[in-house]
Design a protein around this motif. Structure first.
Motif, short mmCIF file in Angstrom:
data_model
loop_
_atom_site.label_atom_id
_atom_site.label_comp_id
_atom_site.label_asym_id
_atom_site.label_seq_id
_atom_site.Cartn_x
_atom_site.Cartn_y
_atom_site.Cartn_z
N GLY A 17 0.88 -1.15 -0.10
CA GLY A 17 -0.04 0.18 -0.11
C GLY A 17 0.70 1.34 0.24
O GLY A 17 0.50 2.31 -0.43
N VAL A 18 1.90 1.05 0.78
CA VAL A 18 2.75 2.27 0.64
C VAL A 18 3.47 2.60 -0.42
O VAL A 18 3.54 3.89 -0.99
N VAL A 19 3.80 1.70 -1.26
CA VAL A 19 4.80 1.64 -2.49
C VAL A 19 3.49 2.24 -3.62
O VAL A 19 3.72 3.18 -4.30
N LEU A 20 2.42 1.70 -3.57
CA LEU A 20 1.28 2.08 -4.36
C LEU A 20 1.05 3.41 -4.46
O LEU A 20 0.97 4.29 -5.39
N VAL A 21 0.71 4.00 -3.02
CA VAL A 21 0.38 5.36 -2.82
C VAL A 21 1.51 6.39 -3.10
O VAL A 21 1.24 7.45 -3.60
N LEU A 22 2.73 6.14 -2.63
CA LEU A 22 3.66 6.98 -2.84
C LEU A 22 4.11 7.24 -4.45
O LEU A 22 4.36 8.11 -4.92
N ALA A 23 3.98 5.91 -5.24
CA ALA A 23 4.20 5.99 -6.42
C ALA A 23 3.32 6.90 -7.31
O ALA A 23 3.60 7.55 -8.16
N GLY A 24 1.81 6.89 -6.99
CA GLY A 24 0.81 7.56 -7.56
C GLY A 24 1.09 9.10 -7.13
O GLY A 24 0.79 9.96 -7.95
N LEU A 25 1.42 9.40 -6.05
CA LEU A 25 1.63 10.61 -5.35
C LEU A 25 3.11 11.20 -6.31
O LEU A 25 2.77 12.34 -6.86
N VAL A 26 4.07 10.60 -6.31
CA VAL A 26 5.19 10.89 -7.20
C VAL A 26 4.91 11.16 -8.52
O VAL A 26 5.03 12.15 -9.20
N TRP A 27 3.98 10.23 -9.19
CA TRP A 27 3.76 10.45 -10.67
C TRP A 27 2.66 11.73 -10.84
O TRP A 27 2.91 12.24 -12.03
N ARG A 28 2.09 12.01 -10.07
CA ARG A 28 0.94 12.76 -10.33
C ARG A 28 1.20 14.36 -9.64
O ARG A 28 0.39 15.15 -9.52
N TRP A 29 2.14 14.28 -9.10
CA TRP A 29 2.50 15.25 -8.02
C TRP A 29 2.29 16.87 -8.52
O TRP A 29 1.37 17.68 -7.94
N GLN A 30 2.79 17.12 -9.58
CA GLN A 30 2.64 18.37 -10.11
C GLN A 30 1.37 18.74 -10.73
O GLN A 30 0.67 19.93 -10.11
N ASN A 31 0.85 17.98 -11.03
CA ASN A 31 -0.87 17.99 -11.41
C ASN A 31 -1.70 18.01 -10.26
O ASN A 31 -2.72 18.83 -10.12
N LEU A 32 -1.56 17.17 -9.12
CA LEU A 32 -2.41 17.35 -8.05
C LEU A 32 -2.11 18.57 -7.29
O LEU A 32 -2.89 19.21 -6.78
N LEU A 33 -0.86 19.09 -7.06
CA LEU A 33 -0.35 20.34 -6.63
C LEU A 33 -1.25 21.55 -7.27
O LEU A 33 -1.90 22.47 -6.74
N THR A 34 -1.16 21.44 -8.45
CA THR A 34 -1.93 22.42 -9.31
C THR A 34 -3.32 22.40 -9.20
O THR A 34 -3.88 23.65 -8.82
N ALA A 35 -4.02 21.38 -9.24
CA ALA A 35 -5.20 21.02 -9.15
C ALA A 35 -5.83 21.56 -7.74
O ALA A 35 -6.85 21.97 -7.54
#
Length: 74
Positions: A17-35
């Motif tokens: 679960g940790v790897v899944l969530v962290l990978a998703g956050l790293v992958w989409r970080w810029q878009n998540l931050l902007t949105a």
């Protein structure tokens, strides 16, 4: 729960679960931050804020599901 009741399988689920969530956050970080900070800027940049919010909600759901599975074992 009892810390001694946590098995190797539980640890594998936690780390998965940790790897899944962290990978998703790293992958989409810029878009998540902007949105998150400015939905209008996100739309102007071609980012769909609703999709990013959904991905963040799914990540939170994964964290809660993993935590409940481990804490629920008493």
């Amino acid at each position: 729960g009892d810390i001694l009741a946590v098995t190797r399988g539980d640890l594998a689920v936690i780390w998965g679960g940790v790897v899944l969530v962290l990978a998703g956050l790293v992958w989409r970080w810029q878009n998540l931050l902007t949105a998150t900070l400015d939905p209008d800027l996100a739309i102007a940049s071609g980012i769909r804020p609703e999709r990013e919010k959904l991905l963040l909600t799914v990540a939170l759901a994964v964290v809660v599901a993993v935590a409940l599975q481990v804490v629920g074992r008493c």
